[in-house]
Design a protein around this motif. Structure first.
Motif, short mmCIF file in Angstrom:
data_model
loop_
_atom_site.label_atom_id
_atom_site.label_comp_id
_atom_site.label_asym_id
_atom_site.label_seq_id
_atom_site.Cartn_x
_atom_site.Cartn_y
_atom_site.Cartn_z
N THR A 1 38.74 47.48 44.37
CA THR A 1 39.85 48.59 44.58
C THR A 1 41.17 47.71 44.18
O THR A 1 42.36 48.24 44.33
N LEU A 2 41.10 46.72 43.23
CA LEU A 2 42.03 46.19 42.54
C LEU A 2 42.30 47.01 41.59
O LEU A 2 41.48 47.62 41.09
N TRP A 3 43.63 47.00 42.04
CA TRP A 3 44.61 47.22 40.24
C TRP A 3 44.89 46.20 39.39
O TRP A 3 45.39 45.48 40.28
N PRO A 4 44.89 46.29 38.38
CA PRO A 4 44.79 45.19 36.72
C PRO A 4 46.75 44.92 36.77
O PRO A 4 47.62 46.32 36.85
N GLU A 5 46.47 44.45 36.63
CA GLU A 5 48.33 43.95 36.86
C GLU A 5 48.49 43.84 34.96
O GLU A 5 47.87 43.27 34.39
N ILE A 6 49.56 44.93 35.17
CA ILE A 6 49.90 44.57 33.63
C ILE A 6 51.67 44.55 32.99
O ILE A 6 51.75 44.12 31.63
N GLU A 7 51.95 43.38 34.09
CA GLU A 7 53.41 43.31 33.11
C GLU A 7 53.92 41.92 34.60
O GLU A 7 53.71 42.79 35.64
N PRO B 1 41.64 51.82 32.55
CA PRO B 1 40.88 50.94 32.81
C PRO B 1 39.70 51.04 34.37
O PRO B 1 40.67 51.42 34.53
N ASP B 2 38.64 50.18 33.60
CA ASP B 2 37.76 50.96 34.53
C ASP B 2 37.89 50.42 35.71
O ASP B 2 38.34 51.49 37.26
N ALA B 3 38.56 48.88 36.05
CA ALA B 3 38.83 48.71 37.58
C ALA B 3 39.59 47.34 36.69
O ALA B 3 39.87 47.31 36.17
N LYS C 1 40.34 53.42 36.88
CA LYS C 1 39.78 54.65 37.13
C LYS C 1 39.09 54.49 37.51
O LYS C 1 38.72 55.72 38.60
N ALA C 2 37.98 53.53 38.89
CA ALA C 2 37.43 53.74 39.26
C ALA C 2 38.59 54.48 41.26
O ALA C 2 38.23 54.97 41.65
N VAL C 3 39.86 53.55 41.43
CA VAL C 3 40.46 54.27 42.28
C VAL C 3 40.78 55.47 42.03
O VAL C 3 40.95 56.37 42.98
N ALA C 4 41.34 56.16 41.27
CA ALA C 4 42.07 57.43 40.77
C ALA C 4 40.39 58.34 41.12
O ALA C 4 40.70 59.39 41.37
#
Length: 807
Positions: free
Chosen positions: A555-561, A494-496, A473-476
């Motif tokens: 500004t990291l993106w969460p890893e989903i897979e 997610p937030d960050a 969400k932070a980057v979006a």
């Protein structure tokens, strides 16, 4: 066809001598083997203006020659010095001379702050060479100084002697703890002679700089030296038989700073132009906690300030106390890190490699470990330093690039182990490109990337598995606010994201309120969060592109897979156009490993069995525009086309393969746009071949384009022109880019387009690794086309071309 440079990004090399700021407000720095030019105080934040190519090795030292209207010197690992001159009408720089007298890497260049016709260069061949300019700015070698005791010069400083302006003093230091002073006495000829050796430091010396104590031309010279012993020393060169007051008094309390050591104030005497001079120790500056890489003087009238940069992540501004004369830190900028030396993947610890004053002294910049520049400007009203937008870029070869499906932003990934997101910052009537996020900071070299939609991407590295990331969400919110796109599914994000101290997987986290307390970290918890990387809700509420501190932490993106299955390093991947499938391959020397694995993105299951056709590494995979075909090419010189089994299914089967598609390995491929089934392949034997099929017949070679170097990257524009032609961009191992039109609908006739580039050096100086045309949006009437170019010279370029067929 006219070309406009939209964006140049290149990180700076790590070297204390890597940059210089000219009085015309232009900053030059070495970026791989190029020299980048940037105006840090440009109100439009345009970033890097130009990349100068010419060196064949990494650039180590860059210096402007004062009072020469833009004469620039550069020294490199390729053992050469280059002299660059500015064309005053076009403002473009070109190389006017190459000096090849050194026998090893050049590490430092010394020029005088006052107008002079001489300069010095120091090299790993343990020599310092003195050069002089003639009236045409051509340099000739005047003297070679072999430094004894033998050391590799890492820092040089050159200045006219106060009171004897035709004579010069040259300070030389490097891989020993001494500074040598060489003096050119104009009455004794044109040779520098060793006159003094200054001792006191206890580590290598990384930076030297002279300044005059006052604006009076006969005032004393002050030399600053920065060392790996964590101290800065100041030395005074005084004209006159009597010693300066500080040296004469020999205050014993000066030694109290360092237990067990007394500060030597031995006077070193020498003569020039029949005048007496002395060199004495002046002051010890204490305050940094790690190696000091550079010092820079600023003289404003009779007030001196010194800027130092250190591996402790800080820039310090020093000046003498008005009452005691003791040098103290008046401002400290940067990150004064608590966990010194803890080079966490998410931090930018590793220190500042150099710091520079702007010509006016109102702005300072510093270069950090990540190759990015930080910038601070002094606000007179508030009397504080405010951080502004700098420039950033990859520091190692850029291996993969991918536009988002809508073309809103560009992702790039590199062997510097980062993935970066670049987009246009739109404000009022201004538009400029910037790095807007750093979604992935990894522990392995990254090789390939593709976009899965507007807010997901997949990347492959030297670690046998692929990782899939989703936008936080932070980057979006940031992209929506600054760039004007996205925003449809922000609430469900997610937030960050954050990286655990001992892991490589970015974890989704909740941003915390500014006044919320953090739980104390536990040493037993493997997934403990690094306190420095926790995101507060206000952190990314920015009105400008994120600064380096934000980029590397928040500004990291969460890893989903994670996608497993391959036995070796991932070599290539491709996402289908609809984002439902990911095809991947790994490095292979046998048929068992040279398989193509397909994963569906709904449940992230592998579609079995894997596709077999190749016997060596698959170098590129591409889905056709309707995802009906999958094309693969490899080091085994063959290409293969797989066809989808049934509509909407994830299964593919081999349709056709050509075992001798090229006579040497095939490095890239691309599908042509439109209904006609055609694709291009690029080979190491310096050709591009275009293959097409009629009806249900097999693919046959219709046209061959010959280049002067191995072809390393190709890409077709995704839309046909009104006359049935398509644009094909071709990049080679020599860094050359060419654009052709290919008549897709008729006879596959190929025609090269002549392009006028705005820059003197438009091409990368190393092989082009990937080309990517920006996807065209339906109903977008703009005739401008944008092409992204990734290269091994660590540069990322975006050029726009006007489409002559539309005008």
């Amino acid at each position: 066809m006219r070309s406009t440079t939209e964006y140049l990004a290149a990180g700076a090399n790590r070297h204390p001598s890597i940059a210089d700021w000219d009085t015309s407000s232009l900053l030059a720095y070495g970026a791989d083997r190029n020299i980048a030019l940037w105006r840090p105080q440009n109100p439009h934040s345009r970033g890097v203006l130009s990349l100068l190519a010419g060196h064949t090795g990494t650039v180590n030292a860059v210096k402007f020659v004062p009072e020469t209207q833009g004469l620039l010197l550069s020294g490199s690992v390729d053992k050469t010095l280059r002299i660059w001159s500015k064309d005053l009408s076009t403002e473009q720089y070109s190389c006017i001379q190459t000096l090849s007298d050194h026998s090893s890497s050049i590490n430092c260049i010394g020029v005088s702050s006052q107008p002079s016709r001489i300069f010095a260069s120091g090299s790993a061949d343990a020599t310092v060479k003195i050069w002089s300019f003639d009236d045409q700015n051509e340099a000739t070698l005047q003297q070679t100084i072999t430094v004894t005791p033998k050391l590799f010069p890492l820092a040089l400083a050159l200045s006219p002697l106060a009171g004897a302006p035709k004579s010069y003093v040259l300070a030389v230091a490097g891989t020993k703890d001494i500074i040598q002073l060489y003096v050119l006495d104009s009455q004794q000829g044109s040779q520098f002679k060793l006159q003094a050796t200054l001792a006191g430091h206890e580590g290598w010396i990384r930076s030297l700089e002279f300044t005059q104590e006052r604006s009076n031309p006969n005032s004393d010279l002050i030399l600053s030296s920065a060392s790996q012993d964590k101290y800065i020393r100041l030395w005074r060169i005084h004209q006159g038989k009597e010693l300066p007051a500080a040296a004469a008094s020999a205050d014993p309390s000066l030694g109290a700073f360092l237990p067990g050591k007394s500060l030597s104030n031995k006077a070193h005497r020498f003569q020039a132009q029949s005048l007496d001079f002395s060199a004495t120790f002046e002051a010890l500056l204490l305050g940094h906690e790690d190696w000091i890489y550079s010092t820079k003087w600023k003289a404003m009238g009779d007030r001196l300030q010194l800027l130092s940069s250190s591996a402790d992540n800080s820039l310090s501004i020093w000046e003498p106390d008005a009452s005691t004369g003791v040098w103290v830190t008046v401002t400290r900028l940067g990150e004064i890190s608590a966990e010194k030396g803890s080079t966490t993947a998410t931090g930018s610890t590793g220190g500042f490699w150099t710091g520079l004053w702007s010509p006016s002294g109102e702005t300072v910049v510093s270069l950090g470990r990540t190759g990015s520049w930080r910038l601070w400007s002094h606000d007179l009203e508030q009397d504080r330093w405010i951080q502004g937008v700098g420039v950033s870029g990859h520091t190692l070869p850029v291996m993969g690039i991918a536009w988002s499906k809508e073309g809103d932003y560009l992702l790039s990934t590199s062997t510097d182990q980062t993935t970066r997101l670049h987009a246009k910052w739109r404000r009022d009537d201004q538009v400029s490109w910037h790095e807007m996020a750093r979604p992935q900071i990894h522990g392995y070299d990254l090789n390939c990337i593709d976009s899965l939609g507007s807010s997901e991407f997949v990347s492959g590295a030297d670690e046998k598995l692929l990782r899939v990331f989703s936008e936080p969400k932070a980057v979006a919110n940031l992209l929506q606010k600054l760039c004007g796109f996205g925003g449809s599914q922000i609430d469900s994000m997610p937030d960050a994201a954050n990286m655990p101290v001992l892991g490589l997987s970015n974890k989704a986290i909740e941003a915390i309120a500014d006044d919320e307390e953090l739980p104390a970290p536990s040493h037993q918890d493997r997934d403990a969060i690094d306190p420095a990387s926790v995101v507060h809700k206000s952190t990314l509420n920015l009105s400008h592109p994120p600064l380096e501190d934000h980029l590397s932490r928040h500004t990291l993106w969460p890893e989903i897979e994670k996608l497993y299955g391959h036995g070796y390093e991932i070599s290539t991947l491709a996402a289908s156009r609809d984002g439902s499938l990911v095809a991947t391959a790994c490095k292979a020397s046998s048929i068992d490993h040279a398989v193509i694995r397909i994963f569906e993105t709904k449940e992230w299951h592998e579609v079995k069995p894997p596709l077999m056709a190749h016997s060596l590494t698959v170098t590129r995979l591409r889905f056709s525009a309707d995802d009906h075909f999958l094309l693969s090419v490899g080091r085994d010189r063959q290409w293969a086309v797989f066809q989808r089994v049934g509509e909407g299914k994830a299964e593919y089967k081999l349709l056709q393969q050509n075992l001798k598609g090229h006579s040497r390995m095939i490095l890239d491929c691309a599908w042509a746009p439109g209904e006609t089934r055609a694709f291009a392949t690029a080979g190491r034997e310096k050709t591009v071949k275009i293959w097409a099929r009629d009806g249900d017949a097999g693919f046959e070679c219709r046209t061959t384009i010959t280049e002067e170097a191995p072809v390393t990257a190709i890409d077709f524009g995704d839309a046909l022109m009104s006359d049935g032609k398509a644009y094909l961009a071709v990049g080679t191992e020599s860094g050359r880019l060419r654009i052709y039109t290919v008549d897709i609908k008729d006879d596959f006739a190929v025609k090269e387009i002549e392009i006028s580039y705005a820059s003197t050096y438009p091409f990368p100086s190393k092989p082009i690794t990937q080309l990517a045309w920006k996807p065209s949006k339906e109903g977008d009437s703009e005739a401008e086309m944008e092409l992204a170019i990734a290269s091994e010279d660590s540069s990322l370029r975006i050029y726009s071309f006007d489409d002559p067929s539309v005008s």
